[in-house]
Design an enzyme around this catalytic site. Sequence first.
Site, PDB file in Angstrom:
ATOM      1  N   LYS A 189      11.309   1.085  -0.701  1.00 58.19           N
ATOM      2  CA  LYS A 189      10.729   0.193  -1.059  1.00 58.19           C
ATOM      3  C   LYS A 189      10.136   0.895  -2.030  1.00 58.19           C
ATOM      4  O   LYS A 189       9.879   0.025  -3.269  1.00 58.19           O
ATOM      5  CB  LYS A 189       9.722  -0.554   0.160  1.00 58.19           C
ATOM      6  CG  LYS A 189      10.592  -1.290   0.541  1.00 58.19           C
ATOM      7  CD  LYS A 189       9.598  -2.909   1.586  1.00 58.19           C
ATOM      8  CE  LYS A 189      10.362  -3.524   2.139  1.00 58.19           C
ATOM      9  NZ  LYS A 189      11.207  -3.036   3.796  1.00 58.19           N
TER      10      LYS A 189
ATOM     11  N   CYS B 195      11.451 -11.443   6.062  1.00 63.59           N
ATOM     12  CA  CYS B 195      11.655  -9.976   6.077  1.00 63.59           C
ATOM     13  C   CYS B 195      11.988  -9.595   6.917  1.00 63.59           C
ATOM     14  O   CYS B 195      12.738  -7.761   6.612  1.00 63.59           O
ATOM     15  CB  CYS B 195      10.652  -9.490   4.801  1.00 63.59           C
ATOM     16  SG  CYS B 195       9.315 -10.784   3.423  1.00 63.59           S
TER      17      CYS B 195
ATOM     18  N   PHE C 227       6.585 -12.225   7.331  1.00 64.45           N
ATOM     19  CA  PHE C 227       5.487 -13.456   7.794  1.00 64.45           C
ATOM     20  C   PHE C 227       6.010 -14.083   8.603  1.00 64.45           C
ATOM     21  O   PHE C 227       7.685 -14.739   9.310  1.00 64.45           O
ATOM     22  CB  PHE C 227       5.664 -14.566   6.193  1.00 64.45           C
ATOM     23  CG  PHE C 227       5.233 -13.647   5.121  1.00 64.45           C
ATOM     24  CD1 PHE C 227       4.760 -12.631   5.242  1.00 64.45           C
ATOM     25  CD2 PHE C 227       4.608 -13.984   4.142  1.00 64.45           C
ATOM     26  CE1 PHE C 227       3.832 -11.527   3.959  1.00 64.45           C
ATOM     27  CE2 PHE C 227       4.034 -14.444   2.890  1.00 64.45           C
ATOM     28  CZ  PHE C 227       3.975 -12.853   2.996  1.00 64.45           C
TER      29      PHE C 227
ATOM     30  N   HIS D 139      10.829  -4.667  -2.583  1.00 66.47           N
ATOM     31  CA  HIS D 139      11.067  -5.234  -1.465  1.00 66.47           C
ATOM     32  C   HIS D 139      12.602  -6.219  -1.783  1.00 66.47           C
ATOM     33  O   HIS D 139      11.785  -7.589  -2.440  1.00 66.47           O
ATOM     34  CB  HIS D 139       9.140  -6.285  -0.482  1.00 66.47           C
ATOM     35  CG  HIS D 139       9.425  -6.834   0.291  1.00 66.47           C
ATOM     36  ND1 HIS D 139      10.581  -7.021   0.999  1.00 66.47           N
ATOM     37  CD2 HIS D 139       8.297  -6.456   1.201  1.00 66.47           C
ATOM     38  CE1 HIS D 139       9.775  -7.711   2.382  1.00 66.47           C
ATOM     39  NE2 HIS D 139       9.032  -7.217   1.996  1.00 66.47           N
TER      40      HIS D 139
ATOM     41  N   HIS E 176       9.524   0.018   7.551  1.00 64.62           N
ATOM     42  CA  HIS E 176       9.432  -1.503   6.427  1.00 64.62           C
ATOM     43  C   HIS E 176       8.441  -1.724   5.457  1.00 64.62           C
ATOM     44  O   HIS E 176       8.717  -1.734   4.164  1.00 64.62           O
ATOM     45  CB  HIS E 176       8.609  -2.578   7.706  1.00 64.62           C
ATOM     46  CG  HIS E 176       8.500  -3.751   6.433  1.00 64.62           C
ATOM     47  ND1 HIS E 176       9.801  -4.561   6.325  1.00 64.62           N
ATOM     48  CD2 HIS E 176       7.947  -4.972   6.329  1.00 64.62           C
ATOM     49  CE1 HIS E 176       9.816  -5.825   6.177  1.00 64.62           C
ATOM     50  NE2 HIS E 176       8.009  -5.527   6.208  1.00 64.62           N
TER      51      HIS E 176
ATOM     52  N   GLU F 115       2.154  -0.016  10.811  1.00 66.39           N
ATOM     53  CA  GLU F 115       3.849   0.291  11.087  1.00 66.39           C
ATOM     54  C   GLU F 115       3.427   2.535  11.384  1.00 66.39           C
ATOM     55  O   GLU F 115       4.022   1.742  12.130  1.00 66.39           O
ATOM     56  CB  GLU F 115       4.046  -0.071   9.967  1.00 66.39           C
ATOM     57  CG  GLU F 115       5.826   0.455  10.523  1.00 66.39           C
ATOM     58  CD  GLU F 115       6.675   0.061   9.992  1.00 66.39           C
ATOM     59  OE1 GLU F 115       8.035   0.557   9.570  1.00 66.39           O
ATOM     60  OE2 GLU F 115       6.625  -0.439   8.307  1.00 66.39           O
TER      61      GLU F 115
END
Length: 412
Positions: A336, A167, A400, A341, A307, A318
Site C-alpha cells: 500500500k 477491504c 470495516f 489502499h 494489510h 496487525e
Amino acid sequence: MRAVRTERFDVAVTGVGLVTPAGIGVEANVERVWSGTATAARDPELTGLPVDFSCRVPGFDAGALLGRRTAVRMDPISHFGVVAARQAVQDASLDPAAWDGARVGIVMGTSLGGWSTVEREHGKHLSDGPGFVSPLLMVMGPVNMTAGYIAMDLKALGPNQVVSTACASGNTAIGYARALLESGACDIVLAGGAEAAMSPTAMASLARAGALSTRSDDPAGASRPFDADRDGFVAGEGAAVLVLERVEDARVRGARVRARISGFGASADGHHASAPDPTGGGAERAIRAALADALIEPGEVDHVNAHGTSTPLNDKTESGVIRRVFGERPAVTSTKGVVGHLLGAAGAAEAVYTVLAVEQGLVPPTANLSSLDPEVQVDVVAKEARPMRIGAAVNNSFGFGGQNAVIAVTPA
C-alpha cells in the site's frame, strides 16, 4: 464441531491480471511495486476537499481497451475488472472461445460497487429532476455488475458471484473460488476484486472519519505503512483477477503454474464498525485458520503481505498479531505504500503481489518507510526488494465491520 483437514487442497494460479495505480498489466506493476516507487499524487477530482490526493490508475482509456459502445454502459469499476480478467485469461493461455463456459465460474469482491455512477446520477436527480437520470444506472451501479460484465465478455457461464467484506473482499473472493473448485462445481474460476469509488462524497466521508492521510504537502510520501510518522491511508482504485484451477487440471493442459493457493481463513472481530479489535483476536483467528486449512505451521511461513494500511491503529495491531503468530522470522511488507489502499480490490491485488513474490523469490519493499515505529516489532522489508526463497506466504486483508480474510500461498 469444526472439521479438521487432513489433506491439503491446493489450487493452481495459472494467470493473473492487474489494473492498479502502479500500471496496467503485470509488467508495469512489478516494475513500480518492486522498486518501491509511490504513486500518490494530487487528484483534480478531489480539488477543494480536505484530502485532495489519491492513487489513480494511470493512462486508462476504457474506450480504447473495451470499445466505446461497451465502455459507456459500464461504471469504471467494471472497466477495470473486465480488463484485469482479460489479462488473467491471456496470462493463463486460455481461450474463452474454446472452453466449456458452463464450467467456468467468477467470484469478484468489491466494497462499494459502482459508487461514482450512483453519485453522478443522484446529483442529476437532485438538480434537474428524475427525467434526467440515466436508465443505465441500474446496470452500472449495483455491486454485482462487474462479475456480470466479465461473464458476458468471456462467456464464463458457471456460478457468478460477488462478495463484499469491505477491504477484505478480494481475499474472500479467492477463498470462495477455491471452495468452488474443491466442490467440483467449476473447473476454472476467475477470482479477484475491483473498486473505483474515489468520488468526492466517499472521500469526504473517509476524511471526516480520520481514516485518510492529511499529508497534502507530500502526497507521494503520505502512504507509509509501519512508519512512526504515519497518519492514515491514501485511497486508490483498480482491479486484480487470478485464474484458479485444480492442480491436476492445470498439469494436464500443460499450464504454467505461478503459485498455489493452499489455505483460506476468515473471521469477524465483532468489535467496532471501523476500528480493529486492539487485541487482534479476529485477525489472529483468520491467520491461524488459513494456516490450519493449508496444513502449514507458523514457522514455515517466510513472507507476510500485510494489510498494512498506514493507519496508526491497524499497523500497530496487525504487527502485534504477526509477531504473536510468527515471531520475528517472516519478511513483512505492505504494498500500500506504492499503490495506496484499493479498498475492495486491495486483497486481490495484494494476493497477486504475494503470488509473484513467491514465484520470483523476491519480496517487494514497503515504500516510504523511513523510521520504523518502535511498537512494530516485526521484520519489515524497506528501501529495496529482498531476494529470498519463500516456502510459504500469507496475505492478510481486514475490513470495516471487523471482517478478516487471509490466504496462504505456496510455490508451484
